[in-house]
Write a protein that holds these residues in place. Structure first.
Motif, mmCIF file in Angstrom:
data_model
loop_
_atom_site.group_PDB
_atom_site.id
_atom_site.type_symbol
_atom_site.label_atom_id
_atom_site.label_comp_id
_atom_site.label_asym_id
_atom_site.label_seq_id
_atom_site.Cartn_x
_atom_site.Cartn_y
_atom_site.Cartn_z
ATOM 1 N N ALA A 189 -7.147 24.902 6.844
ATOM 2 C CA ALA A 189 -6.662 25.088 5.470
ATOM 3 C C ALA A 189 -5.732 23.952 5.056
ATOM 4 N N THR A 190 -4.903 23.501 5.997
ATOM 5 C CA THR A 190 -3.991 22.390 5.711
ATOM 6 C C THR A 190 -4.766 21.105 5.432
ATOM 7 N N LEU A 191 -5.826 20.875 6.218
ATOM 8 C CA LEU A 191 -6.642 19.675 6.012
ATOM 9 C C LEU A 191 -7.305 19.687 4.633
ATOM 10 N N ILE A 192 -7.903 20.809 4.253
ATOM 11 C CA ILE A 192 -8.550 20.908 2.945
ATOM 12 C C ILE A 192 -7.536 20.664 1.834
ATOM 13 N N ALA A 193 -6.340 21.232 1.984
ATOM 14 C CA ALA A 193 -5.293 21.018 0.982
ATOM 15 C C ALA A 193 -4.897 19.547 0.911
ATOM 16 N N SER A 194 -4.803 18.879 2.057
ATOM 17 C CA SER A 194 -4.472 17.451 2.067
ATOM 18 C C SER A 194 -5.504 16.638 1.299
ATOM 19 N N ILE A 195 -6.780 16.935 1.526
ATOM 20 C CA ILE A 195 -7.850 16.207 0.855
ATOM 21 C C ILE A 195 -7.774 16.409 -0.650
ATOM 22 N N LYS A 196 -7.631 17.645 -1.062
ATOM 23 C CA LYS A 196 -7.674 17.944 -2.497
ATOM 24 C C LYS A 196 -6.397 17.538 -3.230
ATOM 25 N N GLN A 197 -5.256 17.652 -2.549
ATOM 26 C CA GLN A 197 -3.985 17.372 -3.208
ATOM 27 C C GLN A 197 -3.515 15.933 -3.048
ATOM 28 N N ARG A 198 -3.925 15.268 -1.964
ATOM 29 C CA ARG A 198 -3.444 13.908 -1.697
ATOM 30 C C ARG A 198 -4.500 12.833 -1.973
ATOM 31 N N LEU A 199 -5.759 13.154 -1.647
ATOM 32 C CA LEU A 199 -6.801 12.131 -1.797
ATOM 33 C C LEU A 199 -7.456 12.141 -3.167
ATOM 34 N N TRP A 200 -7.882 13.297 -3.644
ATOM 35 C CA TRP A 200 -8.600 13.344 -4.916
ATOM 36 C C TRP A 200 -7.840 12.698 -6.078
ATOM 37 N N PRO A 201 -6.485 12.832 -6.163
ATOM 38 C CA PRO A 201 -5.779 12.181 -7.274
ATOM 39 C C PRO A 201 -5.876 10.655 -7.271
ATOM 40 N N MET A 202 -6.320 10.076 -6.168
ATOM 41 C CA MET A 202 -6.512 8.622 -6.140
ATOM 42 C C MET A 202 -7.693 8.192 -7.005
ATOM 43 N N GLY A 203 -8.543 9.141 -7.389
ATOM 44 C CA GLY A 203 -9.618 8.830 -8.324
ATOM 45 C C GLY A 203 -10.986 8.766 -7.679
ATOM 46 N N ASP A 204 -11.998 9.203 -8.434
ATOM 47 C CA ASP A 204 -13.373 9.237 -7.926
ATOM 48 C C ASP A 204 -13.892 7.868 -7.510
ATOM 49 N N ALA A 205 -13.424 6.820 -8.178
ATOM 50 C CA ALA A 205 -13.943 5.479 -7.908
ATOM 51 C C ALA A 205 -13.374 4.875 -6.627
ATOM 52 N N THR A 206 -12.333 5.475 -6.078
ATOM 53 C CA THR A 206 -11.716 4.918 -4.876
ATOM 54 C C THR A 206 -12.655 5.053 -3.680
ATOM 55 N N VAL A 207 -12.860 3.945 -3.002
ATOM 56 C CA VAL A 207 -13.675 3.903 -1.784
ATOM 57 C C VAL A 207 -12.753 4.116 -0.592
ATOM 58 N N LEU A 251 0.846 -1.187 0.000
ATOM 59 C CA LEU A 251 0.000 0.000 0.000
ATOM 60 C C LEU A 251 0.884 1.240 0.000
ATOM 61 N N GLN A 252 0.390 2.292 -0.627
ATOM 62 C CA GLN A 252 1.095 3.562 -0.669
ATOM 63 C C GLN A 252 0.746 4.409 0.556
ATOM 64 N N VAL A 253 1.682 5.227 0.966
ATOM 65 C CA VAL A 253 1.496 6.110 2.117
ATOM 66 C C VAL A 253 1.423 7.551 1.629
ATOM 67 N N ARG A 254 0.420 8.276 2.129
ATOM 68 C CA ARG A 254 0.320 9.705 1.862
ATOM 69 C C ARG A 254 0.261 10.454 3.193
ATOM 70 N N HIS A 255 1.098 11.478 3.325
ATOM 71 C CA HIS A 255 1.059 12.333 4.502
ATOM 72 C C HIS A 255 -0.050 13.348 4.304
ATOM 73 N N CYS A 256 -1.039 13.341 5.190
ATOM 74 C CA CYS A 256 -2.219 14.206 5.051
ATOM 75 C C CYS A 256 -2.446 14.983 6.344
ATOM 76 N N PRO A 257 -1.625 15.988 6.622
ATOM 77 C CA PRO A 257 -1.785 16.766 7.851
ATOM 78 C C PRO A 257 -3.029 17.649 7.807
ATOM 79 N N GLY A 258 -3.378 18.163 8.974
ATOM 80 C CA GLY A 258 -4.538 19.053 9.089
ATOM 81 C C GLY A 258 -5.380 18.677 10.289
#
Length: 213
Positions: free
Chosen positions: A171-189, A126-133
């Motif tokens: 602001a950091t949390l919103i950036a984490s969601i948009k920059q780290r999570l969204w690129p994983m794709g809409d279909a990702t659960v 599994l890949q690791v993403r740092h998502c502060p906030g």
């Protein structure tokens, strides 16, 4: 050969502890063992798994409260979170008292995680993403193969993580969601730290905190 998982709500906070395993080797990791260790270990035994590691998204008491005891009793390495959560680990005893949890054993992670790292169990990686906030050291675990992400308290179905605790920042949390999570794709659960699963696509459409509408 694939990655499988089971969600096990634990503690009075009903935190979604996740048991993840490789279905070929039956080696398993437990994500965020906040408490109720007998319930977690019963699931391991019921499925005939061999527990190999503890993975932490962050060090709030409902996610990390059982970590020290489980690591000691089962001789398990503690993987994660990011070093930004050291102060939360240092304060586990205080967290236990504040929220009425059983006393939490102090621990030192075997391995800290950074953005771009990976973790493996059996033949699955599994890949690791740092998502502060929510916390400064929060990480998430992502399996591209099964399009699943274990996101702790970063994002919920219809909500986002709190940012009013020490070290939190909206602001950091919103950036984490948009920059780290969204690129994983809409279909990702995603499997959140509390509540039901959802998909990134659904949250992009309807979550009032991060909707792109």
């Amino acid at each position: 050969m694939t990655l499988r998982y089971q969600t096990i709500p634990v503690t009075a906070f009903q935190q979604n502890c996740s048991l993840v395993w490789c279905d070929e080797t039956l080696e398993a990791a437990v994500i965020d063992p906040g408490g109720d260790l007998p319930r977690i270990l019963a699931a391991v035994q019921q499925r005939g798994l061999t527990l190999k590691a503890i993975w932490l998204t962050h060090a709030h008491i409902d996610h990390a409260g059982g970590t020290g005891q489980l690591a000691r009793e089962q001789a398990l390495p503690i993987i994660g979170p990011h070093t930004g959560d050291q102060f939360w680990i240092d304060g586990l005893a205080k967290q236990s008292q504040m929220f009425g949890f059983p006393p939490a054993e102090r621990f030192t992670p075997t391995r800290w995680l950074l953005d771009g790292d990976s973790v493996s169990i059996g033949k699955q990686t599994l890949q690791v993403r740092h998502c502060p906030g929510h916390t400064p050291g929060h990480v998430v675990f992502y399996s591209p193969e099964i399009q699943r992400a274990f996101v702790g308290d970063v994002l919920f179905a219809g909500g986002i993580g709190r940012t009013d605790f020490p070290g939190g920042d909206h602001a950091t949390l919103i950036a984490s969601i948009k920059q780290r999570l969204w690129p994983m794709g809409d279909a990702t659960v995603f499997i959140p730290g509390h509540g039901p699963e959802s998909s990134f696509g659904e949250e992009r459409r309807s979550n009032p905190y991060v909707s792109e509408r």
